[in-house]
Design a protein around this motif. Structure first.
Motif, PDB file in Angstrom:
ATOM      1  N   GLY A   6      19.269  40.519  12.883  1.00  0.00           N
ATOM      2  CA  GLY A   6      20.059  39.826  13.383  1.00  0.00           C
ATOM      3  C   GLY A   6      20.421  38.486  12.357  1.00  0.00           C
ATOM      4  O   GLY A   6      20.807  37.466  12.794  1.00  0.00           O
ATOM      5  N   PHE A   7      20.195  39.007  11.056  1.00  0.00           N
ATOM      6  CA  PHE A   7      20.449  37.954   9.983  1.00  0.00           C
ATOM      7  C   PHE A   7      22.013  37.998   9.616  1.00  0.00           C
ATOM      8  O   PHE A   7      22.607  38.906   9.620  1.00  0.00           O
ATOM      9  N   ASN A   8      22.573  36.766   9.321  1.00  0.00           N
ATOM     10  CA  ASN A   8      24.102  36.785   9.228  1.00  0.00           C
ATOM     11  C   ASN A   8      24.380  37.260   7.676  1.00  0.00           C
ATOM     12  O   ASN A   8      25.491  37.538   7.317  1.00  0.00           O
ATOM     13  N   THR A   9      23.310  36.770   6.741  1.00  0.00           N
ATOM     14  CA  THR A   9      23.740  37.540   5.243  1.00  0.00           C
ATOM     15  C   THR A   9      22.617  38.238   4.731  1.00  0.00           C
ATOM     16  O   THR A   9      21.605  38.260   5.216  1.00  0.00           O
ATOM     17  N   ARG A  10      22.817  38.853   3.712  1.00  0.00           N
ATOM     18  CA  ARG A  10      21.978  39.747   2.835  1.00  0.00           C
ATOM     19  C   ARG A  10      20.991  38.816   2.402  1.00  0.00           C
ATOM     20  O   ARG A  10      19.614  39.282   2.573  1.00  0.00           O
ATOM     21  N   ASP A  11      21.381  37.708   1.880  1.00  0.00           N
ATOM     22  CA  ASP A  11      20.112  36.661   1.372  1.00  0.00           C
ATOM     23  C   ASP A  11      19.115  36.387   2.189  1.00  0.00           C
ATOM     24  O   ASP A  11      18.040  36.237   1.998  1.00  0.00           O
ATOM     25  N   GLU A  12      19.735  35.979   3.510  1.00  0.00           N
ATOM     26  CA  GLU A  12      18.815  35.577   4.655  1.00  0.00           C
ATOM     27  C   GLU A  12      17.898  36.595   4.943  1.00  0.00           C
ATOM     28  O   GLU A  12      16.583  36.295   5.080  1.00  0.00           O
ATOM     29  N   ALA A  13      18.170  37.863   4.971  1.00  0.00           N
ATOM     30  CA  ALA A  13      17.427  39.054   5.313  1.00  0.00           C
ATOM     31  C   ALA A  13      16.401  39.147   4.455  1.00  0.00           C
ATOM     32  O   ALA A  13      15.167  39.577   4.654  1.00  0.00           O
ATOM     33  N   ILE A  14      16.833  39.114   3.089  1.00  0.00           N
ATOM     34  CA  ILE A  14      15.752  39.583   1.866  1.00  0.00           C
ATOM     35  C   ILE A  14      14.777  38.429   1.776  1.00  0.00           C
ATOM     36  O   ILE A  14      13.435  38.592   1.707  1.00  0.00           O
ATOM     37  N   ALA A  15      15.388  36.858   1.858  1.00  0.00           N
ATOM     38  CA  ALA A  15      14.361  35.820   1.924  1.00  0.00           C
ATOM     39  C   ALA A  15      13.298  35.991   3.145  1.00  0.00           C
ATOM     40  O   ALA A  15      12.170  35.870   3.061  1.00  0.00           O
ATOM     41  N   TYR A  16      13.651  36.461   4.210  1.00  0.00           N
ATOM     42  CA  TYR A  16      12.743  36.725   5.289  1.00  0.00           C
ATOM     43  C   TYR A  16      11.937  37.679   5.169  1.00  0.00           C
ATOM     44  O   TYR A  16      10.655  37.588   5.435  1.00  0.00           O
ATOM     45  N   GLY A  17      12.245  38.915   4.330  1.00  0.00           N
ATOM     46  CA  GLY A  17      11.221  39.893   4.020  1.00  0.00           C
ATOM     47  C   GLY A  17      10.390  39.489   3.057  1.00  0.00           C
ATOM     48  O   GLY A  17       9.264  39.855   2.950  1.00  0.00           O
ATOM     49  N   LEU A  18      10.961  38.787   1.847  1.00  0.00           N
ATOM     50  CA  LEU A  18       9.700  38.061   1.222  1.00  0.00           C
ATOM     51  C   LEU A  18       8.782  37.442   1.647  1.00  0.00           C
ATOM     52  O   LEU A  18       7.661  37.512   0.943  1.00  0.00           O
ATOM     53  N   ASP A  19       9.050  36.503   2.574  1.00  0.00           N
ATOM     54  CA  ASP A  19       8.094  35.733   3.377  1.00  0.00           C
ATOM     55  C   ASP A  19       7.014  36.516   3.773  1.00  0.00           C
ATOM     56  O   ASP A  19       6.008  36.369   3.758  1.00  0.00           O
ATOM     57  N   ARG A  20       7.502  37.470   4.515  1.00  0.00           N
ATOM     58  CA  ARG A  20       6.706  38.339   5.132  1.00  0.00           C
ATOM     59  C   ARG A  20       5.620  39.166   4.041  1.00  0.00           C
ATOM     60  O   ARG A  20       4.253  39.301   4.518  1.00  0.00           O
ATOM     61  N   GLU A  21       6.354  39.521   3.035  1.00  0.00           N
ATOM     62  CA  GLU A  21       5.256  40.269   2.073  1.00  0.00           C
ATOM     63  C   GLU A  21       4.367  39.282   1.294  1.00  0.00           C
ATOM     64  O   GLU A  21       3.191  39.610   1.118  1.00  0.00           O
ATOM     65  N   SER A  22       4.837  37.970   1.459  1.00  0.00           N
ATOM     66  CA  SER A  22       4.027  37.131   0.866  1.00  0.00           C
ATOM     67  C   SER A  22       2.643  36.755   1.991  1.00  0.00           C
ATOM     68  O   SER A  22       1.465  36.463   1.367  1.00  0.00           O
ATOM     69  N   ASP A  23       3.016  36.775   3.179  1.00  0.00           N
ATOM     70  CA  ASP A  23       2.074  36.840   4.420  1.00  0.00           C
ATOM     71  C   ASP A  23       1.085  37.979   4.110  1.00  0.00           C
ATOM     72  O   ASP A  23      -0.015  37.885   4.427  1.00  0.00           O
ATOM     73  N   ILE A  24       1.380  39.036   3.886  1.00  0.00           N
ATOM     74  CA  ILE A  24       0.771  40.070   3.716  1.00  0.00           C
ATOM     75  C   ILE A  24      -0.328  40.014   2.640  1.00  0.00           C
ATOM     76  O   ILE A  24      -1.460  40.547   2.940  1.00  0.00           O
ATOM     77  N   ARG A  25       0.356  39.641   1.421  1.00  0.00           N
ATOM     78  CA  ARG A  25      -0.636  39.506   0.243  1.00  0.00           C
ATOM     79  C   ARG A  25      -1.851  38.426   0.654  1.00  0.00           C
ATOM     80  O   ARG A  25      -2.952  38.362   0.106  1.00  0.00           O
ATOM     81  N   ASN A  26      -1.259  37.594   1.271  1.00  0.00           N
ATOM     82  CA  ASN A  26      -2.396  36.224   1.691  1.00  0.00           C
ATOM     83  C   ASN A  26      -3.128  36.631   3.005  1.00  0.00           C
ATOM     84  O   ASN A  26      -3.857  35.483   3.307  1.00  0.00           O
ATOM     85  N   ASP A  27      -3.221  37.776   3.351  1.00  0.00           N
ATOM     86  CA  ASP A  27      -3.784  37.950   4.567  1.00  0.00           C
ATOM     87  C   ASP A  27      -3.388  36.994   5.779  1.00  0.00           C
ATOM     88  O   ASP A  27      -4.147  36.722   6.477  1.00  0.00           O
ATOM     89  N   ARG A  28      -2.042  36.877   5.987  1.00  0.00           N
ATOM     90  CA  ARG A  28      -1.650  36.021   6.890  1.00  0.00           C
ATOM     91  C   ARG A  28      -0.839  36.666   7.914  1.00  0.00           C
ATOM     92  O   ARG A  28      -0.205  35.833   8.836  1.00  0.00           O
ATOM     93  N   TYR A  29      -0.479  37.854   7.880  1.00  0.00           N
ATOM     94  CA  TYR A  29       0.135  38.730   8.527  1.00  0.00           C
ATOM     95  C   TYR A  29       0.007  39.452   9.799  1.00  0.00           C
ATOM     96  O   TYR A  29      -1.121  39.805  10.012  1.00  0.00           O
TER      97      TYR A  29
END
Length: 467
Positions: free
Chosen positions: A34-57
């Protein structure tokens, strides 16, 4: 690195959760769209990977579990007493699951929780204590959901600033428990129930036992049989043999008369078969009783054979009698003399003669509409008034003192004897106020003694001690 993909006019993104499937060993991926642009989708995915690394996911798969399913699983993880378990099941069935059952665990928001909290507060049939128990169970469930990885943070705030207008918590208004009121309750019980009712009321007032403990009191745990008759049948009491040896030196005829609170009579599921369970909080304890009550208990046990010290009108266990409604309300609220009663049988309204006519019972104004449990509160008032030590008082009530005070304190025979003496003195002071020639009300069953003559002896002995 997240993997963006275009789907029509929108973008989606997938990312590696860092977990492998337990059976195939392949990496598990999660995604969002449901993202409008490629950059928005990548930014959201990076945030989730950050949550995974910091045990917040929290994965979408885990967080999508509905509360109706989580309620079933959660109830299997708690280990509490049967009464507490029954109450928790009731809170979930009546309030938590109807409100949150169709909601995913991860979708419960603090604002929605606060709205539900206010809704509960507005329900006229939900009291403050009951509402607090509901919210406490829900908070426990949310804390465990965080530990289970179903939600990142609990929607129940641990510490929050006061919102809105301050409202003082209402407390049940109490009145001092007076001997003359207990006497009237006992006389009402005598007229309605018989001699067991008279002794029941005085035992309640002079020991502060919980109602279920009185229902489950058996002759082998009651004066004059106990402690010699102690069956030592409670396997959870690991030191019962040593405790029994001490009891034989401390209690019994010729020593201090006492009752042993070893069991309570309860139903495990509310409507299931009744059984004996350890008292609330495992508060097994010994309660010394004043001599006048010891006499009444001895007379009651000698008058008939039964599995229970206090039996219903028909001779059965009190647990089957709906005692608060069918017994206590009659003692406290009073009732008119009833020769007939109405009933519905086979769909027809009938008026039939009462099989057991009962004379009119006067209302006890200070107890009218009040629950029987307040007599336990009143017993503590008496003990406090007489200035007994905290450890002796709290132990008698089945409570434990926390911290160093509770660790270093111990109830001594002198403390117990002081309680026994003060309760007897309270009784003696009262019987001196009875009118000359006091006569007991009629009893529906024969009495094992002439109660009027017994009371005269009590008055005579009290006068001799006071002179």
């Amino acid at each position: 690195m997240p993997y963006p993909e275009q789907r029509g006019n929108k973008w989606r993104v997938r990312w590696n959760t860092g977990k492998k499937h337990p059976e195939t060993g392949r990496w598990i991926y999660d995604g969002a769209s449901g993202f409008n642009t490629r950059d928005e989708a990548i930014a959201y995915g990076l945030d989730r990977e950050s949550d995974i690394r910091n045990d917040r996911y929290t994965s979408r798969r885990d967080g999508a579990i509905l509360m109706s399913e989580y309620c079933k699983t959660w109830q299997q993880t708690i280990r509490v007493g049967h009464l507490r378990k029954r109450n928790i099941e009731s809170y979930i069935r009546l309030y938590i699951e109807p409100r949150w059952g169709d909601t995913a665990v991860a979708d419960i928001r603090p604002s929605a929780y606060r709205a539900w909290e206010l809704w509960l507060e507005d329900q006229p049939h939900v009291g403050d204590r009951y509402r607090g128990e509901i919210l406490l169970v829900f908070a426990m469930m949310m804390d465990d959901a965080v530990d289970d990885g179903l939600i990142q943070t609990s929607p129940v705030q641990k510490k929050k600033r006061r919102r809105g207008v301050y409202k003082k918590k209402p407390r049940e208004r109490k009145r001092n428990m007076r001997m003359e009121d207990v006497h009237q309750l006992a006389c009402n019980a005598l007229s309605f129930w018989g001699f067991p009712g008279y002794v029941y009321v005085w035992t309640f007032a002079m020991t502060g036992m919980r109602p279920a403990e009185l229902y489950g009191l058996r002759p082998e745990y009651c004066h004059p049989n106990w402690p010699a008759s102690d069956p030592l049948d409670d396997e959870e009491e690991e030191d019962r043999e040593e405790r029994h040896e001490d009891d034989l030196e401390r209690y019994g005829p010729g020593l201090m008369p006492a009752i042993r609170v070893q069991w309570q009579h309860q139903r495990e599921e509310g409507t299931g078969p009744a059984g004996l369970y350890p008292p609330k909080y495992g508060s097994r304890r010994t309660l010394v009783v004043p001599p006048f009550l010891a006499e009444l208990l001895e007379l009651l046990l000698a008058s008939r054979e039964s599995e229970w010290v206090f039996t219903s009108i028909n001779g059965g266990p009190l647990i089957n009698a709906n005692f608060p409604y069918h017994y206590w309300r009659k003692f406290a609220d009073g009732r008119d003399a009833v020769a007939e009663f109405k009933r519905v049988r086979l769909g027809q309204r009938q008026t039939v003669d009462s099989r057991r006519p009962v004379p009119a019972l006067p209302a006890v104004e200070r107890w009218k509409g009040r629950r029987q449990y307040l007599m336990r509160h009143g017993h503590k008032e008496w003990i406090d008034e007489d200035g007994h030590s905290r450890i002796a008082t709290e132990s008698r009530m089945g409570h434990e003192l926390a911290g160093v005070e509770g660790l270093y304190s111990n109830v001594t025979p002198a403390m117990e004897r002081a309680i026994m003496v003060s309760l007897q003195e309270r009784w003696e002071s009262f019987v001196l106020t009875l009118p000359e020639g006091w006569e007991p009300p009629p009893s529906p069953t024969p009495l094992p003694l002439d109660l009027a003559e017994w009371m005269k002896l009590q008055v005579k002995a009290s006068r001799a001690k006071s002179s």
